[in-house]
Write a protein that holds these residues in place. Structure first.
Motif, mmCIF file in Angstrom:
data_model
loop_
_atom_site.group_PDB
_atom_site.id
_atom_site.type_symbol
_atom_site.label_atom_id
_atom_site.label_comp_id
_atom_site.label_asym_id
_atom_site.label_seq_id
_atom_site.Cartn_x
_atom_site.Cartn_y
_atom_site.Cartn_z
ATOM 1 N N ASP A 183 0.810 -1.220 0.000
ATOM 2 C CA ASP A 183 0.000 0.000 0.000
ATOM 3 C C ASP A 183 0.841 1.266 0.000
ATOM 4 O O ASP A 183 0.309 2.378 -0.056
ATOM 5 C CB ASP A 183 -0.936 0.017 1.220
ATOM 6 N N PHE A 184 2.173 1.112 0.101
ATOM 7 C CA PHE A 184 3.068 2.272 0.152
ATOM 8 C C PHE A 184 3.983 2.339 -1.071
ATOM 9 O O PHE A 184 4.979 3.045 -1.088
ATOM 10 C CB PHE A 184 3.892 2.243 1.447
ATOM 11 N N LEU A 185 3.619 1.583 -2.110
ATOM 12 C CA LEU A 185 4.378 1.580 -3.366
ATOM 13 C C LEU A 185 4.078 2.839 -4.173
ATOM 14 O O LEU A 185 2.943 3.299 -4.197
ATOM 15 C CB LEU A 185 3.947 0.399 -4.239
ATOM 16 N N PHE A 186 5.096 3.361 -4.854
ATOM 17 C CA PHE A 186 4.813 4.403 -5.842
ATOM 18 C C PHE A 186 5.787 4.268 -7.017
ATOM 19 O O PHE A 186 6.861 3.699 -6.889
ATOM 20 C CB PHE A 186 4.844 5.813 -5.238
ATOM 21 N N MET A 187 5.341 4.773 -8.163
ATOM 22 C CA MET A 187 6.129 4.685 -9.389
ATOM 23 C C MET A 187 7.046 5.899 -9.512
ATOM 24 O O MET A 187 6.709 6.983 -9.069
ATOM 25 C CB MET A 187 5.209 4.630 -10.612
ATOM 26 N N ASN A 188 8.176 5.659 -10.147
ATOM 27 C CA ASN A 188 9.164 6.687 -10.376
ATOM 28 C C ASN A 188 9.609 6.488 -11.825
ATOM 29 O O ASN A 188 9.746 5.349 -12.255
ATOM 30 C CB ASN A 188 10.308 6.402 -9.407
ATOM 31 N N ILE A 215 -2.335 1.410 -8.256
ATOM 32 C CA ILE A 215 -3.398 1.663 -7.269
ATOM 33 C C ILE A 215 -2.892 2.565 -6.138
ATOM 34 O O ILE A 215 -3.554 3.526 -5.745
ATOM 35 C CB ILE A 215 -3.935 0.322 -6.691
ATOM 36 N N SER A 216 -1.686 2.258 -5.643
ATOM 37 C CA SER A 216 -1.198 2.994 -4.466
ATOM 38 C C SER A 216 -0.542 4.346 -4.800
ATOM 39 O O SER A 216 -0.601 5.273 -3.993
ATOM 40 C CB SER A 216 -0.215 2.132 -3.665
ATOM 41 N N SER A 217 0.062 4.475 -5.991
ATOM 42 C CA SER A 217 0.791 5.716 -6.327
ATOM 43 C C SER A 217 -0.046 6.991 -6.168
ATOM 44 O O SER A 217 0.424 7.954 -5.556
ATOM 45 C CB SER A 217 1.343 5.657 -7.749
ATOM 46 N N PRO A 218 -1.287 7.029 -6.701
ATOM 47 C CA PRO A 218 -2.049 8.285 -6.572
ATOM 48 C C PRO A 218 -2.378 8.653 -5.126
ATOM 49 O O PRO A 218 -2.634 9.810 -4.824
ATOM 50 C CB PRO A 218 -3.343 7.996 -7.359
ATOM 51 N N PRO A 276 -1.550 13.168 -7.456
ATOM 52 C CA PRO A 276 -1.263 13.930 -8.674
ATOM 53 C C PRO A 276 -1.720 15.379 -8.589
ATOM 54 O O PRO A 276 -2.728 15.681 -7.945
ATOM 55 C CB PRO A 276 -2.049 13.179 -9.755
ATOM 56 N N GLU A 277 -0.964 16.258 -9.237
ATOM 57 C CA GLU A 277 -1.368 17.656 -9.377
ATOM 58 C C GLU A 277 -1.235 18.015 -10.850
ATOM 59 O O GLU A 277 -0.177 17.820 -11.446
ATOM 60 C CB GLU A 277 -0.468 18.578 -8.537
ATOM 61 N N ILE A 278 -2.317 18.492 -11.436
ATOM 62 C CA ILE A 278 -2.315 18.871 -12.845
ATOM 63 C C ILE A 278 -2.751 20.323 -12.917
ATOM 64 O O ILE A 278 -3.864 20.663 -12.535
ATOM 65 C CB ILE A 278 -3.263 17.954 -13.647
ATOM 66 N N LEU A 279 -1.831 21.186 -13.338
ATOM 67 C CA LEU A 279 -2.153 22.608 -13.318
ATOM 68 C C LEU A 279 -1.489 23.332 -14.483
ATOM 69 O O LEU A 279 -0.456 22.902 -14.975
ATOM 70 C CB LEU A 279 -1.753 23.230 -11.980
ATOM 71 N N PRO A 280 -2.104 24.436 -14.942
ATOM 72 C CA PRO A 280 -1.501 25.199 -16.037
ATOM 73 C C PRO A 280 -0.127 25.725 -15.635
ATOM 74 O O PRO A 280 0.096 26.028 -14.459
ATOM 75 C CB PRO A 280 -2.489 26.347 -16.244
ATOM 76 N N LEU A 281 0.770 25.806 -16.611
ATOM 77 C CA LEU A 281 2.140 26.244 -16.343
ATOM 78 C C LEU A 281 2.178 27.609 -15.657
ATOM 79 O O LEU A 281 2.938 27.825 -14.728
ATOM 80 C CB LEU A 281 2.941 26.287 -17.655
ATOM 81 N N GLU A 282 1.277 28.529 -16.099
ATOM 82 C CA GLU A 282 1.331 29.859 -15.479
ATOM 83 C C GLU A 282 0.866 29.847 -14.029
ATOM 84 O O GLU A 282 1.250 30.692 -13.236
ATOM 85 C CB GLU A 282 0.577 30.923 -16.290
ATOM 86 N N THR A 283 0.042 28.875 -13.658
ATOM 87 C CA THR A 283 -0.362 28.753 -12.253
ATOM 88 C C THR A 283 0.865 28.392 -11.416
ATOM 89 O O THR A 283 1.092 28.942 -10.340
ATOM 90 C CB THR A 283 -1.445 27.662 -12.086
ATOM 91 N N MET A 341 2.113 10.913 -15.329
ATOM 92 C CA MET A 341 1.556 10.658 -16.670
ATOM 93 C C MET A 341 1.188 9.184 -16.863
ATOM 94 O O MET A 341 0.399 8.839 -17.739
ATOM 95 C CB MET A 341 2.509 11.114 -17.775
ATOM 96 N N PHE A 342 1.763 8.300 -16.024
ATOM 97 C CA PHE A 342 1.456 6.874 -16.151
ATOM 98 C C PHE A 342 0.368 6.402 -15.185
ATOM 99 O O PHE A 342 0.005 5.239 -15.187
ATOM 100 C CB PHE A 342 2.728 6.038 -15.952
ATOM 101 N N TYR A 343 -0.144 7.309 -14.362
ATOM 102 C CA TYR A 343 -1.256 6.939 -13.480
ATOM 103 C C TYR A 343 -2.461 6.595 -14.359
ATOM 104 O O TYR A 343 -2.693 7.246 -15.384
ATOM 105 C CB TYR A 343 -1.646 8.096 -12.555
ATOM 106 N N ALA A 344 -3.232 5.625 -13.915
ATOM 107 C CA ALA A 344 -4.396 5.189 -14.693
ATOM 108 C C ALA A 344 -5.347 6.360 -14.961
ATOM 109 O O ALA A 344 -5.772 7.052 -14.041
ATOM 110 C CB ALA A 344 -5.131 4.081 -13.937
#
Length: 232
Positions: A22-27, A90-93, A98-105, A138-141
């Motif tokens: 449950d503590f796995l994350f992708m790199n 499953i565990s990475s997010p 994840p944070e998805i935001l405009p570059l100017e933000t 980018m690889f999160y489901a």
């Protein structure tokens, strides 16, 4: 944020898959640069990128500590890479939200929704709440698919560093070679720490076919399709 001290208390817990899963994350790292290291780690190759896997050991508001999964650990777990990858999806997010935001933000603090309205010229940053090791977002489901659907465009992905990548709407007046040159210039400058350099290759996400591939492979595929249509 998930505060995890469980694994830290007992290092032997790192060898217990049920304790760490449950503590796995992708790199994500560059597959060629880290060719040697990859021989000792389970990984998944996508283009010239390699997804590797880590266990979050401890998080605080300032930083986090993690351990990489090695082949020796995999022998102990008795699982294969696809099981590891699916569990990490499953565990990475949860671990690296994840944070998805405009570059100017990100750069000047423009309100997120205002910036997202100008979709065609929009540069969107994909990272995580720590702004570290965020390119793997980018690889999160569903992440690229949801973004492409929201912007109603296929996307070019600029793998700007291991900490984040940038998505750009694919439109008829966009010159992908210009984006590629921009990526090379940034990579060759002092803007990116050499340890965080991710790739010299531009990528593309096709929202209709749900295909993530190198931009050059996408261009070849489109040309081939046009050519076969001409023949029929």
């Amino acid at each position: 944020m998930i505060h995890n001290d469980k694994v830290l208390e007992d290092v032997n817990a790192l060898l217990d898959y049920d304790a760490i899963k449950d503590f796995l994350f992708m790199n994500v790292i560059n597959a060629q640069t880290y060719q040697q290291e990859l021989q000792t780690m389970p990984h998944t190759i996508v283009g010239n990128l390699a997804i590797v896997y880590r266990v979050m050991i401890k998080t605080t508001d300032e930083n986090f500590c993690s351990a990489k999964i090695t082949n020796q650990m995999m022998d102990q777990y008795g699982i294969d890479v696809s099981k590891l990858h699916n569990d990490a999806l499953i565990s990475s997010p949860r671990i690296m939200k994840p944070e998805i935001l405009p570059l100017e933000t990100l750069a000047i603090g423009t309100p997120k929704e205002t910036a997202l309205q100008d979709t065609e010229r929009n540069l969107v940053v994909l990272t995580n709440e720590h702004k570290t090791d965020g390119a793997s977002t980018m690889f999160y489901a569903g992440v690229l698919n949801d973004l492409a659907t929201k912007l109603n465009h296929s996307l070019y992905i600029i793998p700007s560093s291991t900490d984040e990548c940038i998505a750009v709407c694919d439109s008829s007046h966009l010159d992908y070679k210009h984006l590629e040159n921009m990526l090379h210039e940034v990579n060759d400058s002092s803007l990116v720490d050499p340890d965080k350099k991710l790739s010299d290759h531009l990528y593309h996400y096709d929202k209709d076919e749900h295909i993530f591939e190198k931009a050059e492979d996408y261009q070849k595929r489109i040309l081939k399709q046009k050519y076969s249509q001409l023949l029929h």
